[in-house]
Design a protein around this motif. Structure first.
Motif, PDB file in Angstrom:
ATOM      1  N   ILE A   1       1.125  -1.089  -0.314  1.00 34.17           N
ATOM      2  CA  ILE A   1       0.295  -0.227  -0.349  1.00 34.17           C
ATOM      3  C   ILE A   1       0.613   1.149   0.023  1.00 34.17           C
ATOM      4  O   ILE A   1       1.861   1.498   0.730  1.00 34.17           O
ATOM      5  CB  ILE A   1      -1.003   0.315   1.315  1.00 34.17           C
ATOM      6  CG1 ILE A   1      -1.574  -1.316   1.074  1.00 34.17           C
ATOM      7  CG2 ILE A   1      -1.953   1.332   1.384  1.00 34.17           C
ATOM      8  CD1 ILE A   1      -2.911  -1.422   2.071  1.00 34.17           C
ATOM      9  N   GLU A   2       1.182   2.395  -1.215  1.00 34.27           N
ATOM     10  CA  GLU A   2       1.977   2.446  -1.600  1.00 34.27           C
ATOM     11  C   GLU A   2       1.423   4.460  -1.218  1.00 34.27           C
ATOM     12  O   GLU A   2       0.553   4.069  -2.580  1.00 34.27           O
ATOM     13  CB  GLU A   2       3.005   2.206  -2.254  1.00 34.27           C
ATOM     14  CG  GLU A   2       3.509   0.896  -2.363  1.00 34.27           C
ATOM     15  CD  GLU A   2       3.803   0.227  -3.441  1.00 34.27           C
ATOM     16  OE1 GLU A   2       5.210  -0.495  -3.691  1.00 34.27           O
ATOM     17  OE2 GLU A   2       3.263   0.105  -4.580  1.00 34.27           O
TER      18      GLU A   2
ATOM     19  N   THR B   1      -0.755  10.151  -6.556  1.00 36.00           N
ATOM     20  CA  THR B   1      -1.287   9.570  -6.399  1.00 36.00           C
ATOM     21  C   THR B   1      -1.054   7.709  -4.924  1.00 36.00           C
ATOM     22  O   THR B   1      -0.473   8.417  -4.657  1.00 36.00           O
ATOM     23  CB  THR B   1      -1.327   7.908  -8.033  1.00 36.00           C
ATOM     24  OG1 THR B   1       0.884   8.206  -7.011  1.00 36.00           O
ATOM     25  CG2 THR B   1      -1.421   9.191  -9.044  1.00 36.00           C
ATOM     26  N   TYR B   2      -1.958   6.875  -5.397  1.00 37.16           N
ATOM     27  CA  TYR B   2      -1.765   6.249  -4.858  1.00 37.16           C
ATOM     28  C   TYR B   2      -2.476   4.694  -4.699  1.00 37.16           C
ATOM     29  O   TYR B   2      -3.343   4.812  -5.147  1.00 37.16           O
ATOM     30  CB  TYR B   2      -3.229   6.117  -2.703  1.00 37.16           C
ATOM     31  CG  TYR B   2      -2.614   5.210  -1.841  1.00 37.16           C
ATOM     32  CD1 TYR B   2      -1.395   5.384  -1.021  1.00 37.16           C
ATOM     33  CD2 TYR B   2      -3.503   5.467  -1.553  1.00 37.16           C
ATOM     34  CE1 TYR B   2      -1.693   5.529   0.326  1.00 37.16           C
ATOM     35  CE2 TYR B   2      -3.979   5.177   0.175  1.00 37.16           C
ATOM     36  CZ  TYR B   2      -2.592   4.774   0.785  1.00 37.16           C
ATOM     37  OH  TYR B   2      -2.754   4.027   1.605  1.00 37.16           O
ATOM     38  N   ARG B   3      -1.652   4.067  -4.602  1.00 33.74           N
ATOM     39  CA  ARG B   3      -1.920   2.563  -5.411  1.00 33.74           C
ATOM     40  C   ARG B   3      -2.078   1.657  -4.496  1.00 33.74           C
ATOM     41  O   ARG B   3      -1.207   1.452  -3.128  1.00 33.74           O
ATOM     42  CB  ARG B   3      -0.735   2.443  -6.479  1.00 33.74           C
ATOM     43  CG  ARG B   3       0.348   1.991  -5.728  1.00 33.74           C
ATOM     44  CD  ARG B   3       1.110   1.746  -7.339  1.00 33.74           C
ATOM     45  NE  ARG B   3       2.743   1.466  -6.966  1.00 33.74           N
ATOM     46  CZ  ARG B   3       3.396   1.320  -7.728  1.00 33.74           C
ATOM     47  NH1 ARG B   3       3.305   1.563  -9.106  1.00 33.74           N
ATOM     48  NH2 ARG B   3       5.097   1.075  -7.558  1.00 33.74           N
TER      49      ARG B   3
ATOM     50  N   SER C   1      -6.205   2.008  -6.853  1.00 32.24           N
ATOM     51  CA  SER C   1      -5.538   3.047  -6.705  1.00 32.24           C
ATOM     52  C   SER C   1      -6.442   4.601  -5.840  1.00 32.24           C
ATOM     53  O   SER C   1      -7.245   4.629  -6.982  1.00 32.24           O
ATOM     54  CB  SER C   1      -5.684   3.734  -8.133  1.00 32.24           C
ATOM     55  OG  SER C   1      -6.157   4.020  -9.132  1.00 32.24           O
ATOM     56  N   PRO C   2      -7.131   3.876  -4.816  1.00 35.02           N
ATOM     57  CA  PRO C   2      -7.293   4.654  -4.865  1.00 35.02           C
ATOM     58  C   PRO C   2      -7.214   6.421  -4.079  1.00 35.02           C
ATOM     59  O   PRO C   2      -6.209   6.343  -4.476  1.00 35.02           O
ATOM     60  CB  PRO C   2      -7.760   4.207  -2.880  1.00 35.02           C
ATOM     61  CG  PRO C   2      -6.849   3.140  -2.502  1.00 35.02           C
ATOM     62  CD  PRO C   2      -6.369   2.869  -3.866  1.00 35.02           C
ATOM     63  N   PRO C   3      -8.255   7.470  -4.277  1.00 34.83           N
ATOM     64  CA  PRO C   3      -8.010   9.179  -4.024  1.00 34.83           C
ATOM     65  C   PRO C   3      -6.652   8.573  -3.067  1.00 34.83           C
ATOM     66  O   PRO C   3      -6.616   8.440  -1.734  1.00 34.83           O
ATOM     67  CB  PRO C   3      -8.761   9.748  -3.447  1.00 34.83           C
ATOM     68  CG  PRO C   3     -10.078   8.627  -3.634  1.00 34.83           C
ATOM     69  CD  PRO C   3      -9.985   7.140  -3.515  1.00 34.83           C
ATOM     70  N   ALA C   4      -5.739   9.994  -3.517  1.00 36.74           N
ATOM     71  CA  ALA C   4      -4.101   9.950  -2.557  1.00 36.74           C
ATOM     72  C   ALA C   4      -4.854  10.611  -1.435  1.00 36.74           C
ATOM     73  O   ALA C   4      -4.434  10.469  -0.046  1.00 36.74           O
ATOM     74  CB  ALA C   4      -3.629  10.276  -3.120  1.00 36.74           C
ATOM     75  N   ALA C   5      -6.246  11.133  -0.540  1.00 34.46           N
ATOM     76  CA  ALA C   5      -6.389  12.481  -0.208  1.00 34.46           C
ATOM     77  C   ALA C   5      -6.235  10.892   1.474  1.00 34.46           C
ATOM     78  O   ALA C   5      -6.216  11.326   2.008  1.00 34.46           O
ATOM     79  CB  ALA C   5      -7.584  13.145   0.033  1.00 34.46           C
TER      80      ALA C   5
ATOM     81  N   PHE D   1       6.073  10.856   1.110  1.00 36.77           N
ATOM     82  CA  PHE D   1       4.529  11.621   0.547  1.00 36.77           C
ATOM     83  C   PHE D   1       3.535  10.488   1.994  1.00 36.77           C
ATOM     84  O   PHE D   1       2.809  10.472   1.403  1.00 36.77           O
ATOM     85  CB  PHE D   1       4.324  11.084  -0.591  1.00 36.77           C
ATOM     86  CG  PHE D   1       4.907  12.353  -1.806  1.00 36.77           C
ATOM     87  CD1 PHE D   1       4.526  13.270  -1.679  1.00 36.77           C
ATOM     88  CD2 PHE D   1       5.798  11.604  -2.163  1.00 36.77           C
ATOM     89  CE1 PHE D   1       5.358  14.369  -2.833  1.00 36.77           C
ATOM     90  CE2 PHE D   1       6.621  12.457  -2.872  1.00 36.77           C
ATOM     91  CZ  PHE D   1       6.192  13.254  -3.444  1.00 36.77           C
ATOM     92  N   GLY D   2       4.150  10.154   2.824  1.00 43.46           N
ATOM     93  CA  GLY D   2       3.121   9.230   3.746  1.00 43.46           C
ATOM     94  C   GLY D   2       3.667   7.748   3.919  1.00 43.46           C
ATOM     95  O   GLY D   2       5.104   7.647   3.482  1.00 43.46           O
TER      96      GLY D   2
END
Length: 571
Positions: free
Chosen positions: A210-211, A216-218, A232-236, A285-286
């Motif tokens: 989970i990246e 983006t977020y994937r 690919s859920p929302p990056a927020a 980024f997280g």
């Protein structure tokens, strides 16, 4: 009055299949009636029946309706066109919008008689629909790929497979309140994370990644050793999703500056529970979260399913049943070392043996075996655990990994004093394992007298038996790969294709092994401070196949492809 021919009750594709003697009239009528009763496309029902393969059905449909058959894998659907149609319609009707040209929407279908689907899309979009014929199995794969990988909503996550789901957690009231305030217990977030875990298990994944990135977020699964993006859920939502996973793994959700490790136990039913080893890592980024799936059932394959050649299996079984000595398993991360070790433990786990293991961490719980979790913070190291084992009358000791001289020396002494020791090392092949121990500082005499067997291994993807195809390769390439010139004219090699029952032509994995017993001659080389090349030359004299040679056996047997063996043996 004459009785009508039963075949006249059939129409379209069903009638053509009967006339081509591919189905009996009774079979065609039954499938046609079932598809109508269940409101399922006839082609879908036909594929489910397994009476004909997807490719044959597509070819006959093309002939019957005078439509060209397209390879959907060669097409690049426009995501904007896909989003014109509700996902529920796409999945239920088994269609996929491809392109919008003016007021026309071109839609991939596997059943040209499925006019209700086209009418429903026309009604919902206001666009004229043009069907494009594709193979049913490939269409299903494409629908899954383009909808799952580009699903930016969490609200629509279904409950399939989540009914009996229980996640073990010892959260106290304070942690639960903290999680509620952080918003990580919102139903959509909870459902999404649960579904990611369950889907990974159902699809046979070994790891979940989970990246977070800047925009983006994937989510990716490692399936058969290869990473594939699945969502690919929302990056927020990155922080809330990672916090939810950390809550389940009993990690500190307020700490985002340092890596953390935890564990989740997922109970799918009364009889099946699966553990996840969780690692969080702060990135730019997280937090990146990686979950390793620890399925006790998949680890207990049995020796016959490991992939040993007959003579390799005999050497393995003989070595682990010796009363003392050392068996070492080597290979990179993800090469199947754990399964090989646990298979040995499962074979040896009888009431008359005292077995202890030191692991970091314990991956699979084995009843009847004393398993110790290494805890460096509490100063419970491999060496400390080994010393304690030797005071508890052990028969068999398993060391998760030999990392330092102290652990290596204690393990070797245990093997010399009447105990069977099995462990792992991170080296490329069997000969370099012996020199690695020497370089760590273990006396060559002790290595020669303690080590009985070394197993180097890799995992190669197994070719799908349903769609693999014969491939022709130039003789020069075969000779370079390691085949003998005398066998080239008679070789039958297979390559991947891809169908509805596999991942890009592969399904599952098969072990490739170098199983090297330590002979007296090898012991002499070790004591005379010989190199890995010297040991490799002696192994060759003793007809011990290396990893590439073992891999080529799997290629000859049609179990995997040459390109896959070259990928994992990396020679």
């Amino acid at each position: 009055m004459s009785t009508p021919n039963p075949a006249t009750l059939l129409s379209g594709l069903a009638l053509r299949l009967v006339r081509n003697n591919l189905l009996t009239t009774a079979e065609a009528e039954q499938l046609q009636n079932e598809s109508q009763a269940g409101k399922i496309p006839f082609v879908t029902k036909l594929v489910e029946s397994k009476k004909l393969d997807s490719t044959t059905i597509a070819r006959i449909a093309s002939e019957e309706f005078g439509m060209p058959l397209f390879a959907i894998g060669a097409l690049e659907p426009d995501m904007a066109s896909i989003k014109l149609v509700d996902q529920k319609i796409i999945r239920r009707r088994k269609v996929l919008p491809l392109y919008k040209r003016g007021s026309r929407l071109y839609v991939a279908v596997s059943d040209p008689t499925n006019t209700q689907a086209l009418d429903e899309i026309k009604f919902n979009t206001g666009l004229a629909t043009e069907p494009i014929l594709v193979e049913d199995a490939k269409l299903e794969q494409a629908i899954t790929k383009f909808l799952d990988a580009n699903d930016n909503t969490l609200i629509n996550v279904g409950d399939d497979g989540l009914e009996n789901l229980q996640i073990s957690s010892d959260e106290d009231a304070a942690r639960q309140t903290e999680a509620d305030e952080a918003g990580v217990n919102d139903t959509p977030i909870v459902k999404f994370v649960n579904k990611v875990l369950v889907d990974a298990i159902n699809r046979g994944a070994s790891d979940i990644h989970i990246e977070p990135y800047e925009k983006t977020y994937r989510v990716r699964y490692r399936m058969d050793g290869v990473l594939q993006e699945v969502a690919s859920p929302p990056a927020a939502l990155a922080s809330r999703i990672s916090a939810r996973v950390k809550i389940l793994a009993k990690l500190d959700i307020s700490e985002r500056r340092i890596p953390q490790d935890g564990r989740i136990k997922l109970r799918l039913s009364a009889s099946r529970a699966i553990d996840f080893r969780v690692s969080s890592l702060p990135t730019l980024f997280g937090e990146k979260i990686v979950l390793r799936i620890l399925d006790a059932g998949s680890a207990m394959l049995g020796v016959d399913r490991l992939g040993f050649e007959p003579e390799q299996k005999d050497l393995y079984m003989e070595a682990i049943h010796r009363p003392y000595g050392m068996v070492l398993v080597t290979g990179p991360t993800g090469s199947g070392k754990t399964v090989t070790l646990y298979t040995a433990l499962n074979i040896l786990n009888t009431a008359d043996r005292n077995i202890s293991t030191a692991e970091d961490p314990v991956e699979i719980n084995l009843p009847g075996i004393n398993q110790v979790n290494i805890n460096d913070k509490a100063k419970l190291t491999f060496a400390v655990a080994l010393r304690a084992f030797l005071r508890q009358d052990p028969d068999i000791i398993m060391v998760g990994e030999i990392r330092d001289l102290e652990t290596a020396e204690i393990s070797v002494k245990a093997a010399q004093t009447g105990h069977m020791v099995i462990s792992t090392l991170h080296t490329n092949d069997a000969p370099t394992t012996l020199t690695r121990l020497v370089n760590m500082g273990v006396a060559p005499f002790n290595i020669a007298s303690a080590v009985n067997l070394i197993i180097a291994q890799r995992l190669a993807r197994r070719l799908c038996p349903h769609c693999r195809k014969l491939v022709q390769l130039p003789p020069s390439a075969l000779l370079k790969a390691g085949f003998e010139e005398s066998e080239i004219d008679h070789l039958e090699l297979f390559g991947p294709v891809g169908c509805d029952q596999c991942n890009d032509g592969y399904k599952g994995r098969v072990g490739i092994y170098q199983v090297m017993p330590i002979s007296q001659a090898m012991g002499q080389i070790i004591m005379s401070e010989g190199t890995a090349l010297d040991i490799e030359a002696q192994a060759k004299k003793e007809n011990v196949p290396n990893l590439r040679q073992s891999g080529l056996r799997k290629v000859r047997a049609g179990l995997t492809s040459l390109e896959e063996v070259e990928r994992v043996t990396n020679e």
